[in-house]
Scaffold this motif. Structure first.
Motif, short mmCIF file in Angstrom:
data_model
loop_
_atom_site.label_atom_id
_atom_site.label_comp_id
_atom_site.label_asym_id
_atom_site.label_seq_id
_atom_site.Cartn_x
_atom_site.Cartn_y
_atom_site.Cartn_z
N ARG A 109 0.83 -1.22 0.00
CA ARG A 109 0.00 0.00 0.00
C ARG A 109 0.86 1.26 0.00
O ARG A 109 0.56 2.25 -0.68
CB ARG A 109 -0.93 -0.01 1.22
N PHE A 110 1.94 1.25 0.77
CA PHE A 110 2.83 2.41 0.82
C PHE A 110 3.49 2.65 -0.54
O PHE A 110 3.62 3.79 -0.99
CB PHE A 110 3.91 2.18 1.89
N ARG A 111 3.89 1.55 -1.20
CA ARG A 111 4.63 1.67 -2.46
C ARG A 111 3.72 2.07 -3.62
O ARG A 111 4.09 2.89 -4.46
CB ARG A 111 5.32 0.34 -2.77
N TYR A 112 2.52 1.48 -3.69
CA TYR A 112 1.67 1.66 -4.87
C TYR A 112 0.46 2.55 -4.64
O TYR A 112 -0.21 2.95 -5.58
CB TYR A 112 1.21 0.30 -5.40
N GLY A 113 0.12 2.81 -3.37
CA GLY A 113 -0.97 3.74 -3.10
C GLY A 113 -2.36 3.14 -3.11
O GLY A 113 -3.35 3.88 -3.07
N TYR A 114 -2.46 1.82 -3.18
CA TYR A 114 -3.77 1.17 -3.09
C TYR A 114 -3.62 -0.17 -2.39
O TYR A 114 -2.50 -0.67 -2.22
CB TYR A 114 -4.42 0.99 -4.47
N GLU A 115 -4.75 -0.75 -1.98
CA GLU A 115 -4.72 -1.99 -1.19
C GLU A 115 -4.21 -3.17 -2.03
O GLU A 115 -4.50 -3.26 -3.23
CB GLU A 115 -6.11 -2.32 -0.66
N MET A 116 -3.49 -4.06 -1.38
CA MET A 116 -3.01 -5.27 -2.05
C MET A 116 -4.18 -6.13 -2.50
O MET A 116 -5.04 -6.47 -1.69
CB MET A 116 -2.11 -6.07 -1.10
N PRO A 117 -4.26 -6.51 -3.78
CA PRO A 117 -5.33 -7.40 -4.24
C PRO A 117 -5.17 -8.80 -3.65
O PRO A 117 -4.07 -9.22 -3.28
CB PRO A 117 -5.14 -7.44 -5.77
N VAL A 118 -6.28 -9.52 -3.59
CA VAL A 118 -6.27 -10.83 -2.94
C VAL A 118 -5.37 -11.82 -3.66
O VAL A 118 -4.68 -12.63 -3.03
CB VAL A 118 -7.73 -11.37 -2.80
N ASP A 119 -5.34 -11.77 -5.00
CA ASP A 119 -4.50 -12.72 -5.74
C ASP A 119 -3.01 -12.43 -5.55
O ASP A 119 -2.19 -13.35 -5.56
CB ASP A 119 -4.86 -12.72 -7.23
N VAL A 120 -2.66 -11.16 -5.36
CA VAL A 120 -1.26 -10.80 -5.12
C VAL A 120 -0.79 -11.33 -3.77
O VAL A 120 0.32 -11.83 -3.63
CB VAL A 120 -1.07 -9.27 -5.21
N LEU A 121 -1.67 -11.23 -2.77
CA LEU A 121 -1.33 -11.78 -1.45
C LEU A 121 -1.16 -13.28 -1.51
O LEU A 121 -0.21 -13.84 -0.95
CB LEU A 121 -2.42 -11.42 -0.43
N ALA A 122 -2.07 -13.97 -2.23
CA ALA A 122 -1.97 -15.43 -2.36
C ALA A 122 -0.67 -15.83 -3.05
O ALA A 122 0.00 -16.79 -2.64
CB ALA A 122 -3.18 -15.96 -3.13
N LYS A 123 -0.30 -15.09 -4.09
CA LYS A 123 0.94 -15.39 -4.80
C LYS A 123 2.15 -15.17 -3.90
O LYS A 123 3.10 -15.96 -3.91
CB LYS A 123 1.05 -14.53 -6.06
N TRP A 124 2.12 -14.10 -3.09
CA TRP A 124 3.24 -13.83 -2.19
C TRP A 124 3.40 -14.97 -1.18
O TRP A 124 4.51 -15.42 -0.91
CB TRP A 124 3.03 -12.50 -1.47
N ILE A 125 2.30 -15.42 -0.61
CA ILE A 125 2.35 -16.52 0.37
C ILE A 125 2.89 -17.79 -0.28
O ILE A 125 3.73 -18.50 0.28
CB ILE A 125 0.95 -16.77 0.98
N ALA A 126 2.40 -18.08 -1.49
CA ALA A 126 2.85 -19.28 -2.20
C ALA A 126 4.34 -19.19 -2.54
O ALA A 126 5.08 -20.17 -2.38
CB ALA A 126 2.03 -19.46 -3.47
N ASP A 127 4.79 -18.02 -2.98
CA ASP A 127 6.22 -17.84 -3.30
C ASP A 127 7.08 -18.04 -2.07
O ASP A 127 8.15 -18.67 -2.13
CB ASP A 127 6.47 -16.44 -3.87
N LYS A 128 6.62 -17.51 -0.94
CA LYS A 128 7.38 -17.65 0.31
C LYS A 128 7.45 -19.13 0.72
O LYS A 128 8.50 -19.61 1.14
CB LYS A 128 6.74 -16.82 1.41
N SER A 129 6.33 -19.83 0.60
CA SER A 129 6.30 -21.26 0.96
C SER A 129 7.23 -22.06 0.05
O SER A 129 7.91 -22.98 0.51
CB SER A 129 4.87 -21.80 0.84
N GLN A 130 7.26 -21.70 -1.23
CA GLN A 130 8.09 -22.45 -2.17
C GLN A 130 9.58 -22.29 -1.87
O GLN A 130 10.36 -23.23 -2.04
CB GLN A 130 7.78 -22.00 -3.60
N ILE A 131 9.97 -21.12 -1.39
CA ILE A 131 11.38 -20.88 -1.05
C ILE A 131 11.85 -21.88 0.02
O ILE A 131 12.98 -22.36 -0.02
CB ILE A 131 11.58 -19.44 -0.53
N TYR A 132 10.95 -22.22 0.94
CA TYR A 132 11.31 -23.14 2.03
C TYR A 132 11.53 -24.57 1.53
O TYR A 132 12.04 -25.40 2.27
CB TYR A 132 10.21 -23.13 3.10
N THR A 133 11.14 -24.87 0.31
CA THR A 133 11.35 -26.22 -0.24
C THR A 133 12.69 -26.34 -0.95
O THR A 133 13.05 -27.44 -1.37
CB THR A 133 10.23 -26.59 -1.23
N GLN A 134 13.41 -25.24 -1.10
CA GLN A 134 14.62 -25.25 -1.91
C GLN A 134 15.89 -25.54 -1.10
O GLN A 134 16.94 -25.78 -1.69
CB GLN A 134 14.78 -23.91 -2.63
#
Length: 253
Positions: A109-134
């Protein structure tokens, strides 16, 4: 201190190279089984249903100790004013993930000036989880996260992110101990792609949980989180509101 003694000490404490290898069948066992079993070991089942103008998630509320303050036990977390997360699995992992997700959403929100969309949050969580498998020195998060919110363009949205880093949008889904049984139930309910109203969405989610667990719940035994198109704020239903829906379900059945 001799070189031979140091070599002997190093040999005794060596854990080998930190390398992840795929087994011949291509399945990473500690991820495919251990992480998912950790989610089931929590002993709860969660349901999510997406209607035409709302999304509802429901889960069991188990207080493991009579001395605990029941208001401090929850699996539902607001990430922003408009996005909610239902965590099924290890509570400690869930709280860490939630705090990091809140920081990421605030930064967005600070960077772009609007609320994070739901799909962007889901992708961020998935990306973070995937890092832990590497990496062999990290373990996957023992959490399946359901993310819900109202998208400005596409309306109600429900996503599920698993420990492997998969994330998909769902019309309805489940996680936890009785996941497959719940999915079988939901597939029948969603067969003709029904356009559920808000009340039907909430009652379908609750009745699915009751049917799978073969249990009639009290209002204090479940948690229900919702977002609605007309009022997109994420909120958790009060025990009075849950009780109204439970009464409607019992009268209908």
């Amino acid at each position: 201190m001799s070189a031979d003694w140091l070599s002997s000490l190093a040999a005794n404490f060596s854990v080998g190279p930190i390398v992840l290898e795929f087994p011949p069948d291509g399945i990473v066992k500690w991820l495919e089984y251990d992480a998912k079993e950790a989610v089931k070991a929590a002993g709860i089942t969660s349901i999510g249903v997406c209607g035409k103008d709302s999304v509802c998630v429901v889960t069991q509320k188990k207080v493991p100790d009579k001395l605990l303050d029941h208001t401090s036990v929850t699996h539902l977390f607001p990430i922003t004013k408009y996005l909610g997360l239902l965590a099924t699995g290890m509570t400690a992992d869930a709280r860490t993930l939630v705090q990091q997700a809140r920081n990421e959403a605030a930064e967005f929100r600070f960077r772009y000036g609007y609320e994070m969309p739901v799909d962007v949050l889901a992708k961020w969580i998935a990306d973070k989880s995937q890092i832990y498998t590497q990496h062999a020195y990290m373990r996957p998060l023992g959490v399946v996260a359901m993310v819900l919110g109202i998208d400005d363009e596409f309306g109600p949205r429900l996503y599920k992110c698993d420990p492997a880093g998969h994330y998909f949008g769902h019309k309805a889904t489940s996680a936890g101990l009785k996941e497959q049984e719940a999915i079988n139930f939901l597939e029948k309910k969603m067969k003709n792609d029904p356009q559920f109203t808000y009340e039907e969405t909430v009652q379908t989610a609750i009745s699915a949980l009751q049917s799978v667990l073969q249990e009639d719940f009290k209002a204090t035994e479940i948690e229900v989180g919702v977002v609605r198109k007309e009022s997109p704020d994420f909120r958790m239903l009060s025990t009075e509101e849950i009780d109204e829906h439970l009464t409607a379900i019992s009268e209908r059945d």
